[in-house]
Design a protein around this motif. Structure first.
Motif, short mmCIF file in Angstrom:
data_model
loop_
_atom_site.label_atom_id
_atom_site.label_comp_id
_atom_site.label_asym_id
_atom_site.label_seq_id
_atom_site.Cartn_x
_atom_site.Cartn_y
_atom_site.Cartn_z
N GLU A 158 0.82 -1.21 0.00
CA GLU A 158 0.00 0.00 0.00
C GLU A 158 0.85 1.26 0.00
O GLU A 158 0.57 2.22 -0.72
CB GLU A 158 -0.94 -0.01 1.20
CG GLU A 158 -1.89 1.17 1.24
CD GLU A 158 -2.81 1.12 2.45
OE1 GLU A 158 -3.75 1.93 2.49
OE2 GLU A 158 -2.58 0.28 3.35
N HIS A 216 9.61 2.99 -8.17
CA HIS A 216 8.72 1.97 -7.64
C HIS A 216 9.27 0.57 -7.88
O HIS A 216 9.27 -0.28 -6.97
CB HIS A 216 7.33 2.12 -8.26
CG HIS A 216 6.33 1.14 -7.73
ND1 HIS A 216 6.00 -0.02 -8.41
CD2 HIS A 216 5.61 1.13 -6.58
CE1 HIS A 216 5.10 -0.69 -7.70
NE2 HIS A 216 4.85 -0.03 -6.59
N GLU A 221 10.44 -2.17 -4.93
CA GLU A 221 9.86 -3.51 -4.89
C GLU A 221 10.95 -4.57 -4.90
O GLU A 221 10.88 -5.58 -4.20
CB GLU A 221 8.91 -3.72 -6.06
CG GLU A 221 7.55 -3.07 -5.89
CD GLU A 221 6.54 -3.60 -6.88
OE1 GLU A 221 6.93 -3.89 -8.04
OE2 GLU A 221 5.35 -3.74 -6.51
N GLU A 252 5.29 6.96 -7.09
CA GLU A 252 4.62 6.95 -8.38
C GLU A 252 5.57 6.84 -9.57
O GLU A 252 5.15 6.40 -10.65
CB GLU A 252 3.75 8.20 -8.51
CG GLU A 252 2.61 8.24 -7.49
CD GLU A 252 1.76 9.48 -7.62
OE1 GLU A 252 2.18 10.43 -8.33
OE2 GLU A 252 0.68 9.52 -7.00
N SER A 305 3.11 1.60 -3.30
CA SER A 305 2.39 2.07 -4.49
C SER A 305 2.39 3.59 -4.61
O SER A 305 2.11 4.14 -5.68
CB SER A 305 0.94 1.56 -4.45
OG SER A 305 0.21 2.15 -3.38
#
Length: 448
Positions: free
Chosen positions: A413, A424, A428, A419, A416
């Protein structure tokens, strides 16, 4: 300069000589550093005297801001300041952080600017006549020490002017290179001035090229004009033997919008201290972050917002994932001053404990002095129960993959909100690389 050692707390007094030597080393190598020729001379002098008086905040009794963070080990280490010129292969740094050509990348190594690309509106910190106004050196010993050693060549002053929208993100990368030898301390300084109506994205990264003990004291001050918008992404991943004490101060005028999202891992002790001051009507402040700890790491988040004008909105939302015998602290505060009617403020801290030895101290709080407001706060800490894990396994997912899915889903959450696609994807991947260590130290996932 006359130094009165007698007023220094005993725990810090034995290190005073080393800091004093480094003070004079900088004076010799930077013209005007301790003279009237430098506009920041008086600020540094006052900050040094304050550090001499208060030292590091090692005493937790009666010190609410540091109640859950033990700094005695930090005070026992003989850190050294210095002004080293290091030329590091950019390829090594690019392995630690993303540096796409589409960004304006500014690389500082041990406090000195080593590389810049793009069109970032950058000047030296000495051009900023308001540095030190938002980050008060009297707030704690780390800010005092960082301000006392504020460097002419090592600081960044970014000016985003109206009505331009800066499409290219500005990425400031602070790198610690331990090849200079010994435990070192760096104090990166950034001042950002957002003109009326300007829009920009700032990415702030802190990484290490060494496994040696070191300490980083970053201070960021941001002034936002009317209608200005800033997305501020922060990535903290220094080595496990590092200490990281960051301070961010933001002043927001009417209709300004400040969005901060942080990703914190790595340090032995890390602290992220953020304060936004909403002084103009309809200002918006969004402070979100995710922190992940394992082994005996400690992550401290001191997050606060003051509503000083009507019709302002703020949102604090942090998530923590803890395993091993690690600890985390979330101390959130929202203050609504008299006259700040129609305030809308929310605060939440959620924590996923992956082991019985992990511990989180969370303390959300509200201080409200206006009567027409909407405010809410809350905090939770718990583990993933066996029913949730069984649900995934019953659909053909193996045990370890199911564990990883639950951890990743909890953090997703916040991730994400980074942006930029490049950033991103990078974060991850960082989470995936950390997953084995989190799982190895876990003993609560799937328990009743």
């Amino acid at each position: 300069m006359t130094l009165n050692v007698a007023v220094m707390p005993k725990n810090t007094a034995r290190h005073l000589a080393r800091y004093r030597d480094d003070w004079h080393h900088l004076a010799e190598h930077q013209e005007g550093y301790m003279s009237g020729a430098d506009a920041h001379h008086e600020l540094r002098r006052a900050a040094w005297e304050e550090f001499e008086r208060i030292g590091f905040p090692v005493h937790r009794r009666g010190n609410e801001l540091w109640k859950y963070t033990d700094l005695r080990q930090v005070d026992r280490i003989d850190f050294r300041f210095g002004d080293w010129d290091r030329h590091v292969d950019l390829a090594r740094i690019a392995e630690l952080v993303p540096m796409p050509e589409e960004w304006s990348n500014l690389v500082f190594v041990n406090g000195s600017l080593e590389h810049s690309s793009g069109d970032a509106p950058l000047t030296r910190i000495q051009a900023c006549d308001w540095v030190g106004e938002l980050a008060d050196y009297r707030s704690n010993g780390f800010v005092a020490l960082a301000t006392a050693f504020l460097r002419i060549r090592g600081g960044s002053y970014l000016q985003f002017d109206r009505p331009r929208e800066y499409v290219r993100p500005v990425h400031i990368i602070h790198v610690i290179d331990g090849s200079v030898g010994g435990p070192i301390v760096d104090n990166p300084r950034v001042a950002v001035e957002m003109g009326d109506g300007s829009r920009a994205t700032l990415i702030e990264s802190h990484v290490s090229l060494t496994d040696d003990v070191h300490m980083t004291l970053p201070v960021v001050e941001i002034k936002m004009g009317e209608g200005a918008e800033l997305s501020h992404y922060r990535y903290q991943d220094n080595s496990e033997k590092s200490f990281h004490f960051a301070t961010t101060r933001v002043l927001q005028e009417a209709n300004s919008n400040y969005r901060s999202t942080s990703f914190s891992v790595g340090s032995d002790i890390g602290r992220n201290d953020v304060f936004t001051h909403l002084v103009g009507e309809y200002a918006e402040s969004t402070l979100h972050g995710v922190y992940l700890t394992t082994n005996r790491q400690h992550q401290d988040n001191e997050i606060s917002t003051t509503h000083a004008a009507p019709h302002c909105t703020s949102d604090q939302y942090y998530k923590g994932v803890l395993s091993g015998r690690s600890r985390a602290v979330f101390s959130g505060k929202i203050t609504v001053e008299r006259g700040a009617q129609k305030t809308d403020a929310n605060q939440k801290d959620l924590n996923l404990l992956l082991s019985h030895g992990a511990e989180v101290d969370t303390k959300p709080s509200l201080e409200i002095y206006a009567d027409d407001v909407k405010c809410a706060h809350g905090a939770t800490a718990g583990h993933v129960d066996e029913d949730t894990l069984f649900y995934l396994q019953s659909r053909g997912v193996d045990y370890h993959t199911a564990q990883a899915m639950l951890i990743r889903g909890f953090a997703a959450e916040i991730l994400s909100e980074f942006e930029d696609n490049e950033l991103h994807a990078f974060l991850e991947n960082q989470l995936d690389e950390l997953m084995p260590a989190l799982q190895a130290a876990s003993d609560t996932i799937g328990t009743a």
